[in-house]
Write an enzyme that holds these catalytic residues in place. Sequence first.
Site, PDB file in Angstrom:
ATOM      1  N   GLU A 135     -11.610  -3.710  -3.247  1.00  0.00           N
ATOM      2  CA  GLU A 135     -10.712  -2.669  -3.743  1.00  0.00           C
ATOM      3  C   GLU A 135     -10.405  -2.896  -5.223  1.00  0.00           C
ATOM      4  OE1 GLU A 135      -7.203  -3.198  -1.195  1.00  0.00           O
ATOM      5  OE2 GLU A 135      -8.585  -4.202   0.145  1.00  0.00           O
ATOM      6  N   HIS A 172       0.800  -1.241   0.000  1.00  0.00           N
ATOM      7  CA  HIS A 172       0.000   0.000   0.000  1.00  0.00           C
ATOM      8  C   HIS A 172       0.830   1.288   0.000  1.00  0.00           C
ATOM      9  CE1 HIS A 172      -3.483  -2.431   0.250  1.00  0.00           C
ATOM     10  NE2 HIS A 172      -3.744  -2.404   1.537  1.00  0.00           N
ATOM     11  N   HIS A 216      -9.988   2.300  -0.012  1.00  0.00           N
ATOM     12  CA  HIS A 216      -9.918   1.243   1.006  1.00  0.00           C
ATOM     13  C   HIS A 216     -10.987   1.357   2.089  1.00  0.00           C
ATOM     14  CE1 HIS A 216      -7.775  -1.766   3.465  1.00  0.00           C
ATOM     15  NE2 HIS A 216      -7.067  -2.021   2.377  1.00  0.00           N
TER      16      HIS A 216
HETATM   17  C1  BGC Z   1      -4.905  -6.164   2.018  1.00  0.00           C
HETATM   18  C2  BGC Z   1      -4.756  -6.899   3.323  1.00  0.00           C
HETATM   19  C3  BGC Z   1      -4.314  -5.912   4.367  1.00  0.00           C
HETATM   20  C4  BGC Z   1      -5.355  -4.836   4.457  1.00  0.00           C
HETATM   21  C5  BGC Z   1      -5.087  -3.792   5.504  1.00  0.00           C
HETATM   22  C6  BGC Z   1      -5.908  -5.074   2.193  1.00  0.00           C
HETATM   23  O1  BGC Z   1      -5.988  -4.327   1.032  1.00  0.00           O
HETATM   24  O2  BGC Z   1      -5.304  -7.021   0.992  1.00  0.00           O
HETATM   25  O3  BGC Z   1      -3.812  -7.935   3.214  1.00  0.00           O
HETATM   26  O4  BGC Z   1      -4.150  -6.524   5.602  1.00  0.00           O
HETATM   27  O5  BGC Z   1      -5.460  -4.215   3.223  1.00  0.00           O
HETATM   28  O6  BGC Z   1      -3.800  -3.443   5.575  1.00  0.00           O
END
Ligand code: BGC
Length: 348
Positions: free
Chosen positions: A314, A110, A184
């Site tokens: 997402e 991310h 998210h």
């Molecule tokens: C991911 C997860 C992660 C979460 C929060 C999601 O987009 O796929 O693996 O734990 O975000 O961080």
Amino acid sequence: MNIIKELFGNIKNSGDVYLFTFANGKITVKLINYGGIITSLLAPDKSGKIEDIVLGFKSLKEYLKKDYLEKNPYFGAVIGRYCNRIANGKFTINGIEYKLAINNGKNHLHGGNAGFDKVLWRAEEIRKNHEIGARLSYISRDMEEGYPGNLDVTVDYILNKNNELVISYEAICDKPTIVNLTHHSYFNLAGEGKGDILSHKLMINADKYNAVDGASIPTGEILPVKETAMDFTAAEAVGARIKKVKGGYDHNYVLNKDRELSLAAKVTEPESGRILEIITTEPGIQFYSGNYLDGTIKGKSGKVYEKHSGFCLEPQHFPDSPNHPEFPGTLLKPGGIYSQKTIYRFLT
Ligand code: BGC
């Protein structure tokens, strides 16, 4: 249709954070320019009862709280410069290897330690005929979190009279770089703080998904969902087969596409009758069933968020695409324009 702008707080050495509230008479969206976070989304159920259907906090202080940040929930935020994982935080463009922040085991997740979810965006209101919202913009500097090139990003959040929240992303760069942006929000269509999402019925318009290793990195294999617990081609309760999936759902589905902007997923909460449809330009969608929520974060209604108390869907390009030349590309070159559009449609 109405927009209100209020001061939400201040980030030392960075600036003021504003809360934008825009409403169309049915749906109300609350958005801050820190992280482009949707802090609240109010929607009616089948009898007209309004509830907040996204997880989040009341104050900026909680969004910045150190032990909450360490849990990495990314509640409601813009995720970039590259959402999801990049194996070993490494990729190569034109023979040059770039090294990104390692913040998820030995991988990059991310956008790194201070991704687009943790920066202050410039914000302006959008008022058009039958459409209101906000435009956020941010310049991500050359080598920020290890990514090459300056990237000029805008994200428009627009609420229209059809009860759709449309999020449109655009970016341009001055050196070849990689871009994969998403949103998210953790949804709970029964209402935030009202238990888990296991009885929500989910349809994902995907016959295939990206197989991953133990660290959620794609192996490169694209597998059929048919006759597995991954199959959501017909609506099924999220919890019906979740125990068969180690750790819960956290997978990237390969969307069936018949047009550029196509239906990716539909979620129905049987009790309230609330329905969410997601329509996107993206080739994939990450379905994450809130597996890492562990009852240690207290949300805006004063209740702690237990495992599965929200789900994320997402829309995005596949994880680790820069290291998989066979996947749809995520390379952006100077002169090109990155664009992504997703519609969140609220119905009952
Ligand atoms: C991911 C997860 C992660 C979460 C929060 C999601 O987009 O796929 O693996 O734990 O975000 O961080």
